[in-house]
Motif scaffolding. Sequence first.
Motif: not given
Length: 240
Positions: A173-175, A182-184, A106-108
Amino acid sequence: MASRLTKLGLTFLGSSALYFNSQATIKNDSKRNFYQDNTQDSVPGEPTKVEELQLPKLIKQEKETTSFLQEKVKGARIQLSHYLEESKKLYLNGSNKYFEAERKVTGTLSSLHDKREELFPNSLYVLTGLLSGLVLSRRKNILARVTFPLFTGLIAFKVFLPSTFANTFSWLDGVEQAKLPSVYSTQTALIKGTESLVKETENLTAANAKKVNEYYESAKLTVNEYTGLNVDQEISNKKK
């Protein structure tokens, strides 16, 4: 006949008398003391000496039986209490994790939504875009049925909730950077390579356009020099 029966009777009586005379006679011993085992006077209802000797043994056996049952009951109660305590801990841990995850979600969601953008009716527009993709891809293959609704939904999300869209993709993007580094990194390198390729293409296009413009200007000057014609002069259709 009668004489024969008489003889048989006399024979039977004689045999019986002879048998009883041959048995030992049991005589009453008047000198026997029937109470010689009783060395002391006893009152009815009181324990005898044998019973007094057996009483401590019976008490000991009773105590041993009682202590055995007490130990078993005590062990069962301790084990049951342990199970109840463990169940309580598991329940509390599960509840805390659930409520923590709920507060986090809920906060997110609250942080991603831009308060300047109204969820209603903009969310309905986004849903309409998603359903439009479903309608457009209903007679397509499975790939189109998956990509079309996603594409139209993202476009509607971008158009009607632009700030929330930007916040959402920044959070994703941050997650991705935290969970899949590695994927990022691979994705970031691919995006940077694509952007650099696009920039190089734009620069090359601009350079080619500039070069073509220079050739055009040079050709105009050459034509003007050798023919005396002004290429930039407007042609008039008026008759003199």
